[in-house]
Design an enzyme around this catalytic site. Structure first.
Site, PDB file in Angstrom:
ATOM      1  N   ARG A 171       7.056  -3.410   8.899  1.00  0.00           N
ATOM      2  CA  ARG A 171       6.144  -3.250  10.039  1.00  0.00           C
ATOM      3  C   ARG A 171       6.231  -4.465  10.945  1.00  0.00           C
ATOM      4  NH1 ARG A 171       0.805  -5.248   6.871  1.00  0.00           N
ATOM      5  NH2 ARG A 171       2.100  -6.461   5.527  1.00  0.00           N
TER       6      ARG A 171
ATOM      7  N   LYS B 128       4.325  -7.704  14.913  1.00  0.00           N
ATOM      8  CA  LYS B 128       3.863  -7.103  13.667  1.00  0.00           C
ATOM      9  C   LYS B 128       2.991  -5.901  14.014  1.00  0.00           C
ATOM     10  CE  LYS B 128       1.791  -8.653   9.327  1.00  0.00           C
ATOM     11  NZ  LYS B 128       1.181  -9.781   8.637  1.00  0.00           N
TER      12      LYS B 128
ATOM     13  N   ASP C 131       3.721   3.449   7.812  1.00  0.00           N
ATOM     14  CA  ASP C 131       3.844   3.871   9.211  1.00  0.00           C
ATOM     15  C   ASP C 131       4.304   2.736  10.131  1.00  0.00           C
ATOM     16  OD1 ASP C 131       1.619   2.269   9.195  1.00  0.00           O
ATOM     17  OD2 ASP C 131       0.213   3.799   9.875  1.00  0.00           O
ATOM     18  N   GLY C 132       4.473   1.540   9.561  1.00  0.00           N
ATOM     19  CA  GLY C 132       4.932   0.410  10.371  1.00  0.00           C
ATOM     20  C   GLY C 132       3.885  -0.105  11.351  1.00  0.00           C
TER      21      GLY C 132
ATOM     22  N   ARG D  73       3.779 -13.075  16.801  1.00  0.00           N
ATOM     23  CA  ARG D  73       3.649 -14.338  16.071  1.00  0.00           C
ATOM     24  C   ARG D  73       4.941 -15.137  16.178  1.00  0.00           C
ATOM     25  NH1 ARG D  73       3.726 -12.270   9.832  1.00  0.00           N
ATOM     26  NH2 ARG D  73       5.888 -11.615   9.907  1.00  0.00           N
TER      27      ARG D  73
ATOM     28  N   ASP E  98       8.360 -12.813  -1.355  1.00  0.00           N
ATOM     29  CA  ASP E  98       8.678 -12.375   0.013  1.00  0.00           C
ATOM     30  C   ASP E  98       7.693 -12.959   1.019  1.00  0.00           C
ATOM     31  OD1 ASP E  98       7.122 -10.459  -1.632  1.00  0.00           O
ATOM     32  OD2 ASP E  98       6.732  -9.491   0.282  1.00  0.00           O
TER      33      ASP E  98
ATOM     34  N   ASP F 132       1.925 -14.489   6.256  1.00  0.00           N
ATOM     35  CA  ASP F 132       1.324 -13.266   5.739  1.00  0.00           C
ATOM     36  C   ASP F 132      -0.148 -13.437   5.404  1.00  0.00           C
ATOM     37  OD1 ASP F 132       0.787 -10.781   4.582  1.00  0.00           O
ATOM     38  OD2 ASP F 132       2.909 -10.525   4.161  1.00  0.00           O
TER      39      ASP F 132
HETATM   40  P1  AMP Z   1       3.112  -7.529   2.261  1.00  0.00           P
HETATM   41  O1  AMP Z   1       2.428  -7.256   0.987  1.00  0.00           O
HETATM   42  O2  AMP Z   1       2.194  -7.449   3.422  1.00  0.00           O
HETATM   43  O3  AMP Z   1       3.866  -8.794   2.236  1.00  0.00           O
HETATM   44  O4  AMP Z   1       4.175  -6.366   2.478  1.00  0.00           O
HETATM   45  C1  AMP Z   1       5.120  -6.029   1.507  1.00  0.00           C
HETATM   46  C2  AMP Z   1       6.129  -5.037   2.042  1.00  0.00           C
HETATM   47  O5  AMP Z   1       5.489  -3.830   2.468  1.00  0.00           O
HETATM   48  C3  AMP Z   1       6.927  -5.529   3.215  1.00  0.00           C
HETATM   49  O6  AMP Z   1       8.229  -5.051   3.076  1.00  0.00           O
HETATM   50  C4  AMP Z   1       6.234  -4.894   4.395  1.00  0.00           C
HETATM   51  O7  AMP Z   1       7.092  -4.754   5.493  1.00  0.00           O
HETATM   52  C5  AMP Z   1       5.839  -3.542   3.817  1.00  0.00           C
HETATM   53  N1  AMP Z   1       4.685  -2.955   4.530  1.00  0.00           N
HETATM   54  C6  AMP Z   1       3.400  -3.360   4.468  1.00  0.00           C
HETATM   55  N2  AMP Z   1       2.614  -2.606   5.274  1.00  0.00           N
HETATM   56  C7  AMP Z   1       3.415  -1.668   5.849  1.00  0.00           C
HETATM   57  C8  AMP Z   1       3.216  -0.603   6.762  1.00  0.00           C
HETATM   58  N3  AMP Z   1       2.025  -0.312   7.274  1.00  0.00           N
HETATM   59  N4  AMP Z   1       4.300   0.129   7.109  1.00  0.00           N
HETATM   60  C9  AMP Z   1       5.500  -0.132   6.628  1.00  0.00           C
HETATM   61  N5  AMP Z   1       5.768  -1.135   5.752  1.00  0.00           N
HETATM   62  C10 AMP Z   1       4.732  -1.889   5.359  1.00  0.00           C
HETATM   63 MG    MG Z   2       4.732  -9.951   3.640  1.00  0.00          MG
END
Ligand code: AMP
Ligand code: MG
Length: 481
Positions: free
Chosen positions: A91, A111, A123-124, A174, A253, A263
């Site tokens: 996303r 983002k 949904d990104g 960002r 990550d 994040d």
């Molecule tokens: P995070 O826990 O926020 O670091 O996200 C972990 C993974 O989930 C990353 O690859 C993000 O890009 C993906 N991700 C989180 N929220 C979404 C979203 N709404 N749509 C698509 N990918 C997501």
């Molecule tokens: Mg992340």
């Protein structure tokens, strides 16, 4: 200079590093806030209405600029201890790389602007709330003197996003020194793609740690990279400890190779002190609790080190391992030393000794047993310890502390410069978010303004230093994205 004239390098790397991605178009969206100070820091110029128009076109997906990178970066990650081989920007987009007037490079990321190849079931998108949250907390972090990604602008998409509720959508712009993470190294290491892994090492050294270029020895170069990353991340996490910040999702990550905090999901600043405090609703076992953060940062470093094993030149796999072990076994101590250094400053001590850990623990244990506010208790300790809740524990601590301070004349100044009077408290952040959903940014602006001078108590409005009343306490934080 034109800040939005990009000079991209990451998209010149092999195609395995990213996937081309076009941000979604939001023709009816609107730029709600621009961080004019950050714009000026990057460009040394005041933002013009033309700059704002350009930024709005980038954020609404309609920029026709030919120099946009428009890529989603590939990465893996250990999430809560379990390895996910393919995560990537699901996303987020790298719009392009900007060079500031001092010729340092910064990524400009969006983002919440739609799906990419890495979105999987998502949904990104992002609701406006998490965008507002990241803006407030990341900028507060910067003002606290802690390395972080920055927030340049908030954009409302004029589209609803479906979560537990239907919410207004938002996009955050960002900036970061880069978005390379430990997980980026894990991506290539797990695929045993050693050529890409070496390319990533070289790119990272070139961009972030150019002093290593002087080193001729291949293996020592890798050791120096590991040490640089360890130092940057140790300092970052120790600073979190100093201000009572709980990141909440320290997955590999979410650990940048530059040591910038990234994040801002279910993160939170503690109100009352509790050593194992957890806010995140998804951190059920407290893996990322306040007091675990140093340990986890070390665990994450070992994930980074293990990615680099195959790049070490040695006669055998055992030889590679032995070389890495011998050359990195001193790094764990750096994390503990950084933590002690940052915590000791809260007590006015700039040159801590091992015994100071006891002193620090005594005060923290007093805070915990009385459920006292972490931030404000340090202000009282500096200004007037008599105003702290008087107990035997406090008494015993004070005696030791005064003895330790003998001969340290600048202790109050050290305390003032390292104990913030204001932090972005959860109940204030939540209030700002709910007002922003209603289209009212006045509280958001007021809060941000107060957060810009955390070490100058005379500039902060009293209301912002108050801990929450019982009915205002935020118990859990959510990713929400
Ligand atoms: P995070 O826990 O926020 O670091 O996200 C972990 C993974 O989930 C990353 O690859 C993000 O890009 C993906 N991700 C989180 N929220 C979404 C979203 N709404 N749509 C698509 N990918 C997501
Ligand atoms: Mg992340």
């Amino acid at each position: 200079m034109n800040l939005f004239k990009f000079k991209n390098t990451y998209n010149q790397l092999p195609s395995s590093f990213f996937s081309q991605a076009i941000p979604e178009k939001f023709p009816n969206g609107k730029l709600l806030r621009v961080n004019e100070d950050l714009f000026t820091e990057l460009s040394n110029e005041k933002i013009t209405s033309e700059d704002k128009e350009k930024l709005e076109l980038i954020m609404n997906g309609q920029s026709q600029s030919e120099d946009l990178a428009n890529i989603a970066m590939a990465y893996s990650g250990h999430q809560f201890g379990h390895f996910s081989p393919v995560l990537g920007d699901g996303r987020a987009y790298l719009v392009g790389e900007i060079s500031d007037f001092e010729k340092k490079k910064f990524d400009l990321h969006l983002k919440g602007s739609g799906r990419t190849i890495f979105s999987r079931g998502g949904d990104g998108k992002s609701p406006l709330g998490p965008v507002v949250r990241e803006y407030i907390i990341s900028e507060a972090m910067h003002s606290l003197g802690i390395p972080t990604t920055r927030s340049l602008a908030i954009f409302a998409t004029d589209q609803d996003v479906q979560r537990e509720k239907v919410l207004k959508g938002g996009v955050l712009a960002r900036t970061a020194k880069s978005h390379i993470r430990i997980g980026t190294f894990e991506f290539f290491a797990s695929q045993e793609d050693l050529s890409s892994l070496q390319t990533l090492v070289d790119y990272t050294i070139d961009r972030h740690y150019p002093e290593i270029l002087k080193q001729q020895d291949h293996n020592q170069k890798i050791i120096m990279l590991i040490e640089s990353v360890a130092r940057a991340q140790a300092s970052m996490v120790a600073n979190w400890m100093r201000v009572g910040f709980i990141h909440g999702v320290m997955n590999t990550d979410n650990m940048t190779i530059t040591g910038e905090t990234i994040d801002y999901g279910p993160c939170a600043f503690m109100d009352y002190y509790e050593q194992n405090k957890v806010y995140s609703s998804i951190d059920r076992h407290g893996r990322y609790a306040y007091n675990n953060q140093i340990k986890i940062a070390v665990w994450n470093l070992y994930r980074f080190i293990s990615c680099l094993i195959p790049l070490i030149k040695a006669d055998s796999e055992e030889g590679q391992l032995e070389y890495l072990q011998e050359n990195t076994n001193h790094l764990e101590a750096i994390y503990r030393a950084e933590n002690l250094k940052q915590m000791a400053k809260k007590f006015g001590i700039e040159k801590p000794v091992a015994m100071d850990e006891i002193l620090i623990d005594d005060f923290l244990s007093y805070l915990e047993s009385e459920s006292l506010d972490f931030t404000n208790s340090f202000t009282l300790l500096r200004m007037n310890p008599k105003e702290l809740k008087q107990t035997q524990k406090l008494d015993a601590f004070l005696k030791q502390w005064y003895k330790r301070l003998e001969g340290i004349s600048n202790f109050k100044e050290v305390m003032k410069n390292n104990n913030p009077s204001i932090i972005p408290r959860n109940h204030h952040v939540e209030k700002a978010i709910s007002n922003c959903y209603e289209g009212d940014f006045s509280f958001f602006d007021q809060l941000n303004l107060n957060l810009t001078t955390p070490y100058q108590d005379d500039k902060i409005e009293d209301d912002f230093t108050k801990p929450p009343e019982e009915d205002q306490v935020v118990k859990n934080t959510f990713c929400g994205t």
